[in-house]
Every structure is written in C-alpha cells, then in structure tokens.
Design a protein around this motif. Sequence first.
Motif, short mmCIF file in Angstrom:
data_model
loop_
_atom_site.label_atom_id
_atom_site.label_comp_id
_atom_site.label_asym_id
_atom_site.label_seq_id
_atom_site.Cartn_x
_atom_site.Cartn_y
_atom_site.Cartn_z
N ALA A 100 3.43 -8.38 -0.39
CA ALA A 100 4.80 -8.09 0.03
C ALA A 100 5.52 -9.41 0.30
N PRO A 125 0.33 -4.40 0.37
CA PRO A 125 1.67 -4.23 0.93
C PRO A 125 1.85 -4.87 2.30
N CYS A 144 2.28 0.15 6.72
CA CYS A 144 2.59 -0.62 5.51
C CYS A 144 3.28 0.26 4.47
N CYS A 146 -1.66 -4.72 -5.65
CA CYS A 146 -0.71 -5.14 -4.61
C CYS A 146 -1.25 -4.90 -3.22
N PHE A 165 -1.90 -0.13 -5.25
CA PHE A 165 -1.67 -0.53 -3.86
C PHE A 165 -2.88 -0.17 -3.02
N ASN A 216 6.47 -0.95 3.10
CA ASN A 216 6.29 -2.11 2.22
C ASN A 216 5.91 -1.69 0.80
N VAL A 217 5.12 -0.62 0.70
CA VAL A 217 4.76 -0.12 -0.63
C VAL A 217 6.05 0.24 -1.39
#
Lengths: 200, 617
Positions: B75, B43, B115, B41, B108, B118-119
């Motif tokens: 995200a 973020p 960020c 991911c 991540f 966002n995580v």
Amino acid sequence: MYVFAEFEKRGILRYISHLDLQRAMTRLLLRTDLPIVFSEGFNPHPKLTFAQPLSIFQESVCEIAVFRMDGPPPEEKTLEALRAAAPEGLTFRKVTYSERKLPECRAAKYEILMSSALTADGLKAAMEGPMPVLKKSKAKTETVDISPMIKEREWRETEDGILLTCVLPAGSKTLNPSYIGAFLEGKAAIRSILRTELYF
Amino acid sequence: MRDDRYAELLKNVEKPGRYVGGELHSDWKDPSEVDTRICFCFPDSYEIGMSNLGMRILIGCMNRMDGVFCERSYAPWPDMESQLVEHNVPLYALESGDPLGDFDMVMFTLQYELCYTNVLNMLKLSGIPMYASERGSGYPLIVAGGPCSYNPEPLADFVDVFSIGEGEEALPELVELYRQCRKEGLPKEEFLYRASRLEGFYVPSLYTPEYGEDGKLSAFRPNREGVPAKVRKRIIEDLDHVYFPESSPVPYLDVVHDRVMLEVFRGCIRGCRFCQAGMVYRPYRDKSPENLDACARASVANTGYSEISLTSLSISDYPRLPELIDKLLSWTEPKRVGLSLPSQRIDAFYEELMTKVMSVRKSGLTFAPEAGTQRLRDVINKNITEEEILSACGKAFDGGRNTLKLYFMNGLPTETDEDVKGIALLAQKIVDLFYSVKRSGRSVGVTVSVSCFVPKPFTPFQWDAQDSLEELERKQMLLRGEIRSRKIDYKYHDARVSRLEAVFAKGDRRLGEALAEAVRRGQRFDAWDEYFDYDRWMKIFDVCGIDPAFYANRQLSEDELLPWDFIDIGVTRQFLLHEREKSRRGETTPDCRTKCSGCGAVTLCSGPCSCTEGRNA
C-alpha cells in the motif's frame, strides 16, 4: 588492519539513505566469510564507517567503506568476496589495506545535471555573484553564501541537460550539492547528482 | 525496478526505497518471456509487508513455476498516493514497474481486518474497478487469502476468489487452472466455477445469502449446480517438505521484523478460547530440528541477517526445542547471530534456555497471562496459574532481567470489575516479587499492555458480544485507577479501533458497501493512529444503513446461521460450542498433547493427528 573498500552506489540505490546503506553494508560483510572485526558488547556488529556520507537521491562512483579485519586474505580475495556478496547497484572497485585510519575527507567532486530554460552560460552567470541559501545544520538554520565553497566550476551542455562539475567541501564543513539546486530554484531543476571523486 | 520511469514521483516522497524494489534476492524474470503475471499485494506499508513470512513463502512458491512471474506491491503511503494521483500514474508492481491492471492475477493477503480499506484503495489507485461484478475479462482476477479470509464476507463483493487455508499447494493449483482455462479459451465465469470446485477456494459470486426480517442471515447457498455448499480449508501435512524461502528479498529499509523468520511449527496444542489462530491453524504440525537448522544456516548465509527469530504460536510447545536450540547455537554463537524466542508460554519458560539464547544478544521478555484472575483465566482456557506466572517472573528476575512486559485483555466474556482489578493486583505482586530479594542497585519495570477483546469467527467466543465502547473505556479507566506503583507502566489500546475490528471480524456481505463508501471518501490505513477516524466510520455506517452494534455488540444465538459457517476449518462447530459451555462453567480443557479434546482437526490429516501421535509422540 583497516580495509578501505571503494565502491559505486548507483541505480536504485540512490533511493536508499545513508542509514539504510550502513545496514546493507553490515549485512553484506556478514554474508562474506571474511575475518571481520566486531564491536564488543550486547549487540556485536562489524565496526564500519564511511569516508563521506552520500545523500539520498545522489549516486556515486567513489564511495569508501572502512572496516577492520584480523589476518586478512590478499586484497584481491577480499575484493572478490565483497563483489560476490554485493546487491545490485553496489559495485566494489578496489580494496586497499592500511595500518592507519582513513583521514578526514576534505572535499568531493560532483557532476550535477540540470534541466533549465537557460543556457549553460546563463546558469553560470546566475551563479557568479553571492549565493545566499538557507542552510540547515543540527544546531541552527541560517542564511549562508555558498558561492565561495563551490570550486573548480565547469559548465557543459549535454544531450541530457546542463552539466555542472564542481568541487565542494566535505567532512566537518560539508556542503551538500543539493543547496545549489535550492539556490537555482525557478531557474533550473536538478535531475541527477553524481559524486565522482573524494579528496583527503 | 529496472528503469527510471517514476523518478519524478519518487523525488517527492519521504521513503522512496519503499517503491523501487531491487532488494538483494528479489525475484526477476523477463516479463515478455512468461505467460502468467501475478502481483502479490500486501495491503499495508512496505515495512509491515516485508515483515510477513507468508507472503515471502507464497511468492517463492509461484516464482518456482515455469512461465509464471510473481511480483510485489504494498500500500503506498499517503505521500506516494498523492504523487500517483497527481501524476496520473496507476499503482505499480515493484519488480517491473508495470501497473497492477496489466497483470493476470492480483493477490492480496488479509492479515487484519483494518487493512480492508487498503485493499480497495489499492484497486482504486490501480484503476481497477473495486466491485467484482464491474470487472470484465480485461481486468486482472482478484484473489485474496490469509487469516481474515476465514470470514471473507465483508470483502465478498470485491474479490473473485478466496483461498482458504495454507496456500503453498493451493495457489499454484489455482494458477495452473487459470492457465488451463485460458488455453481452452474459457470465459472468466467458467474459470470461477472450476475454481469453486477446487478444494480450498471460495468464489463469493457463486453463493447467495438471504436475510430474515430481523436482519440475521437466514440462508447461504451456492447459486449454481455443482458448486460445493462447504469450502474446506487447505493444510500442508508435511512441513518438512514444503518450500521455505531461504533466499528471499533483504530489505534496505528498516522494516518491522528485520531478521530470519524460522517457522518451527503451525497450529497450536493449546486452545485458548478467544484465539482464532489457535483454532483455524489446527492441527499442530512441526518441522524437524535437522530441517530447521539447515534452513537457518542457508538463510543466514544468503541474507547476512544477524538474528533468527523462531516463529510459531507458542514456541515452548515445540517438543524438540532444546535440541533445536543446541543445534543452532553451535554455529550461531561463533557467528554472533542472535536467537529470539517470542511467544513463550509462562508455564514452560526455561530461564536456562533463555540464558543460553541470550549469550549473543539481549532481547525483551514478554508474557501473556491475558486475564488478571484465575477465574477468568479458566474461562478463557489459558491454563496457567498465578503460581506459574510468579515463578516464571521470579526466574527471569533471578536470571538478571529487570524489565518484563505482560499482555492482558479487557472485555473478555464474563469479565467483572474484580477481574479488571486483578490485572493491577497481579502486576503489583510481580513488582513486589522483584523487591522480595535484595538485588543490587537495580529497579524493576513491568509494562502492562491491555488490549480489548474482539470476538473472532471460529473461536468458542464467536457467539459472544464485544463490550460496548463505553464499557471498555470504563474498564480501562478503572484499571488505571487501580495501578499505584510507578514501576508499572500501563498501556491500553484504543477501544474504538477494537470496535471497528469486531464489526469487520464478524461482518457479512452487507458491510461491503460501507467499505466501498469509506474508500470513496478517502479512508485508508485504518490500522494507523494518524489515519484512523472513528467518527467518520460511524457516519459511513449511518449513510449505508448499517448498525455496527448488530455485528460487534450483539450476543448471537447458538442456532443462528453465521456468515462464515460455510467454511470448514476441520475444527467442528460442536467442539466450539462445547468449549463455550465449559467456559461459562469455568472448566478448562487440557492441551492436545495431554489429552485429545476431539476438536475435529484430525479429519484434515491423512493419518493420525500429529499433536498426539506420529513422530513427536
């Protein structure tokens, strides 16, 4: 030499806008070793146009990209090279060469799949009178009756929903088929739009 | 994505292309035919995430493993977020469309402090509990890495395992360990214990911090026998034999860095005292021109990109740059592929090289003097003189350029008003330099872009306080008043953003609660002006009993235990302290190639440090 490359734009590519497609097509051309003609200037790029832009969320089996080549190989070699460089969802069908530019596209045929509580006849009736919609252009937003622009209407009930096939003006007087959805709002929801033919 | 299951959601978002994958060269394996599924991911938005080379490298490394399929997720932009919530659809991976909760591991990359929300928000949107302690064996393992994991503590409560340092070898090892533990039927705790014993991995739940009455960290120890007290970062010693993604996804959307990113070297021989990257990525290691040329050729052929960017911290420090450029130009010019050389140092600016490089495409020129006066440039060890700055600008003007961009920082340690005014003076001198020679019919434009200093872990300035918000804003206004020429375009960063960055950069575990609370209140995309909300953050800190000034604006004492002290980056604390002392005396330290400064990074190498010896000697 002008090259008319006919292709399908399907699947996830319907989520890709016309602008993004232009960039993807440029890169696709650069992945081939074809003798593409570039523009001059600080930022050289292949000279590339499309017969008729296709809106995001719509699919097509009849798109045409136009670019130029110097001393091109036989058409089938070009087709092979384009196919090898194409991403998923973009399938080249045919390549033709021409000394002349592509004329302006006059009209396009669409298959519009809708889901509705009404029957095909019901929707057909709903579209029989004038069809005023708020139409946006660069210059202004105005109410336009789109009914006269929708030609060769054919209605069919299919397993997936009600299918309207029709021919709409393209080029400078283009009508985006999504306006039919706007007119039918509340009566039917467009599930998919497929462009099946371009007329020149 | 190979099916249409999210068509209803995608109809209602602005850029559906962000959420469907399917780009040329994106990886695909049949999920039913692999035993380990990973979702990597980023973020932040798709456009930012797709511009990150590290993520492409690491995904490639894991997809080269048999039986492992590593997918991607970014995200979701708030319009997509509302669609997910409204339709009760969990966040999914782009390749298979499967929800993140179905994966074995969710990883991540932490590229910047802002960020972090966002995580957590991505976990929340996936229906995965944010807190590691609330995730039983039915949930994916949450792994994080990247530059911010050099101080992983603000996210310690949420992440199961941090990867510290370069991941090309480390992450596949972690994945192998995971498969081994699963084969043996071991519980998550046992896997985590074993992971903590692998070099380069930090398992926060196996360490306990203690705090004194003054609020400072008083102890930080493993809470289980056999868990190492120090976590050493991992590096790749030989960059010529490490995987490079020559065939990696080509986005349809207009992403931030939409070009071939050719990583020339890692580390930096400089030693600017504010720069975290310059310290944590040591030692300097590079790739050979032959290897780089081959990678570039393959990348261009596979992607169709018409630009190659030579990336590294300071490209002009690559000893074989002219050779590399010549190799590249021999085929990029006829193919009309442009080269861009960001991150050039002023003292090593070769207009001749730039003219060569610009033969295909013209690109902007940016220099980073960082400070306006020689005194302050010496304090930060920038090692460039005003003469060098003016000489480089002169060369650029003579070479036909008439716009330049200059980066500076406000709030550096010891900065005075004279230093701030020095920025305006320097910019004016550059404008005057342009007009000192008659240049037909053209006008000059100098952009002065000033950010706010954020003290970062593992730098000689890690003990320093950030200027208060008021002070930073006062300096910004002071500078505005000093700039008089209309040829100078003055831009400055929002100091409130930099303050929040400083809090999390130097934060400890106690900030976790604030992050969780922020996400509960709907805060995310802090790095974006439209979603950044300073007042809301201050309220959140208040509610959580956190004083942001304790982290951002407090001068730390040199004997204080720092939250990130348990990480060993090779560069020693002793070296950082020594550099700090020298900075206060205005003494500079030469670059590693001129003279080894004994930073300690050599201990990460099996042989001598490649910045001074070996093939680039």
